[in-house]
Each structure stands twice: as structure tokens, then as C-alpha cells.
Enzyme design. Sequence first.
Site, PDB file in Angstrom:
ATOM      1  CE  LYS A  38      -0.213  -0.244   5.029  1.00 54.72           C
ATOM      2  NZ  LYS A  38      -0.952  -0.784   6.164  1.00 54.72           N
ATOM      3  NE  ARG A 136      -6.611   0.105  10.806  1.00 54.76           N
ATOM      4  CZ  ARG A 136      -5.349  -0.082  10.377  1.00 54.76           C
ATOM      5  NH1 ARG A 136      -4.472   0.890  10.455  1.00 54.76           N
ATOM      6  NH2 ARG A 136      -4.990  -1.248   9.904  1.00 54.76           N
ATOM      7  CG  HIS A 172      -3.941  -4.296  11.905  1.00 59.68           C
ATOM      8  ND1 HIS A 172      -2.968  -4.932  11.156  1.00 59.68           N
ATOM      9  CD2 HIS A 172      -3.485  -3.041  12.128  1.00 59.68           C
ATOM     10  CE1 HIS A 172      -1.971  -4.068  10.938  1.00 59.68           C
ATOM     11  NE2 HIS A 172      -2.258  -2.927  11.527  1.00 59.68           N
ATOM     12  NE  ARG A 229      -2.806  -8.052   7.766  1.00 60.88           N
ATOM     13  CZ  ARG A 229      -3.411  -8.474   8.871  1.00 60.88           C
ATOM     14  NH1 ARG A 229      -4.038  -9.640   8.889  1.00 60.88           N
ATOM     15  NH2 ARG A 229      -3.401  -7.745   9.956  1.00 60.88           N
ATOM     16  CE1 TYR A 275      12.903  32.687   1.741  1.00 55.69           C
ATOM     17  CE2 TYR A 275      12.924  30.292   1.889  1.00 55.69           C
ATOM     18  CZ  TYR A 275      12.704  31.446   1.168  1.00 55.69           C
ATOM     19  OH  TYR A 275      12.286  31.364  -0.132  1.00 55.69           O
ATOM     20  CB  CYS A 322      14.338  26.548   0.685  1.00 57.75           C
ATOM     21  SG  CYS A 322      15.636  27.573   1.391  1.00 57.75           S
ATOM     22  CG  ASP A 324      11.792  24.292  -4.766  1.00 58.57           C
ATOM     23  OD1 ASP A 324      10.812  23.533  -4.778  1.00 58.57           O
ATOM     24  OD2 ASP A 324      11.717  25.538  -4.855  1.00 58.57           O
TER      25      ASP A 324
HETATM   26  C1  PLP Z   1      -0.215  -1.766   6.794  1.00 49.46           C
HETATM   27  C2  PLP Z   1      -0.807  -3.041   7.226  1.00 49.46           C
HETATM   28  C3  PLP Z   1       0.005  -4.179   7.441  1.00 49.46           C
HETATM   29  C4  PLP Z   1       1.505  -4.146   7.406  1.00 49.46           C
HETATM   30  O1  PLP Z   1       2.003  -3.652   8.625  1.00 49.46           O
HETATM   31  P1  PLP Z   1       3.593  -3.568   8.895  1.00 49.46           P
HETATM   32  O2  PLP Z   1       3.680  -3.135  10.307  1.00 49.46           O
HETATM   33  O3  PLP Z   1       4.120  -2.552   7.952  1.00 49.46           O
HETATM   34  O4  PLP Z   1       4.148  -4.902   8.644  1.00 49.46           O
HETATM   35  C5  PLP Z   1      -0.642  -5.369   7.732  1.00 49.46           C
HETATM   36  N1  PLP Z   1      -1.984  -5.440   7.812  1.00 49.46           N
HETATM   37  C6  PLP Z   1      -2.792  -4.370   7.623  1.00 49.46           C
HETATM   38  C7  PLP Z   1      -4.262  -4.533   7.738  1.00 49.46           C
HETATM   39  C8  PLP Z   1      -2.235  -3.137   7.345  1.00 49.46           C
HETATM   40  O5  PLP Z   1      -3.023  -2.082   7.169  1.00 49.46           O
END
Ligand code: PLP
Length: 398
Positions: A38, A136, A172, A229, A275, A322, A324
Site C-alpha cells: 500500500k 479501527r 490487526h 502480512r 530564510y 527551503c 526545493d
Molecule cells: C499496513 C498493514 C500491514 C503491514 O504492517 P507492517 O507493520 O508494515 O508490517 C498489515 N496489515 C494491515 C491490515 C495493514 O493495514
Amino acid sequence: MKSFRPTWAEINLDAIHQNIHQFRKWLPEKMQMMAVVKADGYGHGALPVAREALAAGATWLGVALMEEALELRSAGITAPILVFGYLPSEAIPVAQQQGIAVTITDAASFQEACSSINPSLPALKFHLKVDTGMGRLGITTPAELEQIIAWYREHTQRKDGAVMLWEGLFTHLATADEEDDSYLRRQINQFETFRKQIMGEGIDLPYVHLANSAGTIRHQQLPTMNLVRIGISMYGLYPSPWMKHLLPFPLTEAFSLHSRLSFIKQVAAGAGISYGRTYLTQEEEWVGTIPIGYADGWSRALSNRSEVLVGGERSKVIGRICMDQCMIRLTKPYQRNELVTLIGRQGKERISIDDIAQLLDTINYEIPCQIGKRVPRRYVKKGCQDEWEHDRINEQEC
Ligand SMILES: *Cc1c(COP(=O)(O)O)cnc(C)c1O
């Protein structure tokens, strides 16, 4: 597009390959790996990272948005993809068409998906998300699960074939990167009650997954899952520093950031730089300018605080960064185009993503994500560099 400004991020695909390969060797054979790509592969480039991860042993890809999934599909990637986020009903037939698995986050989203299905397209694959303590997305009660199971039986199984395929169950973890595992254990227990409820109804779940990178690193604590994941650690970063010691192999950072000196001058003592004149030279000093600024994601909060590497030595960022450009104090006169490394290694010196994250009081995840699209990504594979464009990587045999 050809890049004229000598500022670029270098992505070491060999490092990504190595990180995934090491996880593959270490994890139980039956455990599949989802490479999380992602946010454009955490700023590394979703497409080249996805290809490399699949070549190294990942079998799934994970993204946050449908747009991100479609980008992978339109580039010809056929591997299974799961979209983690909530999807409006218009996205459902697209998911069916493209063979993209969606996340069901509650009874209402299940019902919405049900009524948006196009029965003449392939069955919609879905993974049910349970909220076991992240707060979440996801269902939180057995009653909600019961409702979903009832609807699943009623509406999705037809004589002419299923219109919905219950492919997975997941949650998660909120604290898997913390040493104290009491909350983690609570989440696992909570998850187990949901999993058992589904199993008890005789529904077979091909994929059961809980772990992000931190959970993967302590996978021995998560016995029922068969898919992990992996995001941050695929890119060579630790979810938190102490976790380093739990892995039997080192991770290699894939991301580095470079530029070249565009201007060099010697200034007298007492001169103001940038600046607001927040930096005044103490003595006669050599000052270099580099063409990268906060519009590139090189945060202004690093002004007068960070260092870069030039000629294998540390060099301070002086004055305000700055939009750029920014200025650095050179240890000696250099020529224009001298390599400047903002993140990465030069000789014995190294500035890591973690160093920058610490200066900015944030986590390593945010750093490569915030380096903007204006900074081209150059890909390195088997030691050789492509010509700016990542699409050429696959064609080019180094
Ligand atoms: C981003 C995400 C992950 C990956 O998490 P990491 O800590 O980067 O390994 C896994 N599962 C879900 C649902 C996520 O949103």
C-alpha cells in the site's frame, strides 16, 4: 520522463528480495506471505516491490485502496490481492471482475456487498475483519458474526454456484511491536473465539491471518494463522528497535536518498544562511547547496538539526530547509555534482531511516512514505542500476 535534477531515491530490490527470502526460510512451510505494498509500496514503488516480493516467495499482495489493487492488475500482476480498507458498493463488481479480494468490516458492509454483486461475474472473494482491539475496522460481537453467517448461507450460495466466497478471516494487532505481550495475548484470544464460532458452523476458512511485521517476527505466539502480512520489514526496517533481537537474520534497508551539490561557496564569518538567518557562520566556512527541500518531503523540521554525508563524512544541514533546496556546511571545498547522501551509506558513515524518524519524532514508516513523487525512484537489482524508469527493470537482465 527524463530527470534533470540530480535528486533521487534509490531502491535496492536485492534487499527486498533478501528480506522476503529470509522470512520464507524462517517461517513454517505452510505459512504464506502477503507483501504489503500500500501507499506505493511505503514510498518504494508498489509495482517493482510487488514483482520482487512475488519472485522472492510472497504469494499475496496487500493494499489499502481499490485504486492500488487496480494499478497492480493493470500492470499484469495476477497474484491474489486483498484490499484492507472499506469499499463503497460501486467497487464490488470491479473487485469481482479483477479477482480482487475485499474486506468485510461489519454486517452492514456485508449486506451492501451482497446487494452490489453482479451474479454474472466471478464470485466475490472476501475476508472478514474482526476488531480484537485495534479499534479501527471490524466486527466486535459474536451476534454480528452470527448475522453475517446467516446472510452468507441465505444469499450467497446458489444452485448455479456461489456469488460470494468466504476466503479469509483476519484482525490487526495494535501492540505486537511492544515487549509487553499482555494486550497481544488478549487480541489473540479474542480472535480465537471468532474463528471457532465460524469453524463451529462448518464454514471452512482458507486463510486465517493476524500478523503484521511485528506479529510475523513473533509468529510462534500465533499458532492458528496460515498467512502473514509483511510490510515494514520487507523494506528492511524493524517495527520497533528492540525487535531486532528476535529475528535470527538481519534485515537490509532498501531505501536510500541522494542528491548532488548544485552550488558551493566560501563565506565569511557572520553570514546568515537561508530564510530568517537562523544559522550564522562562526568563521570562514564552505557552504554547499543541494536541490532537495520540504516540497520533496525533506521536512523543514530537519532545519539546523540533521546531517548528510559528503565525501564519506558527516555534514550539517544549516539554516532553514527551503521548498526545493537546502544548505549544508562542507568540511572542505567540493566540486559541483559531488554526491550527497541524505539517507544511506557512504564509506563507514551511515544515516538510517530510523535516525531521520527519531529527529522528526515519528516512526520509520513515515519517512519513505513522505518522500514525494517529485523525487524519482531509481531501482537497483543484482548490483546494477536501471535508467530511472522502473518499468524497464523486468526487461533488463543485469
Ligand atoms: C499496513 C498493514 C500491514 C503491514 O504492517 P507492517 O507493520 O508494515 O508490517 C498489515 N496489515 C494491515 C491490515 C495493514 O493495514
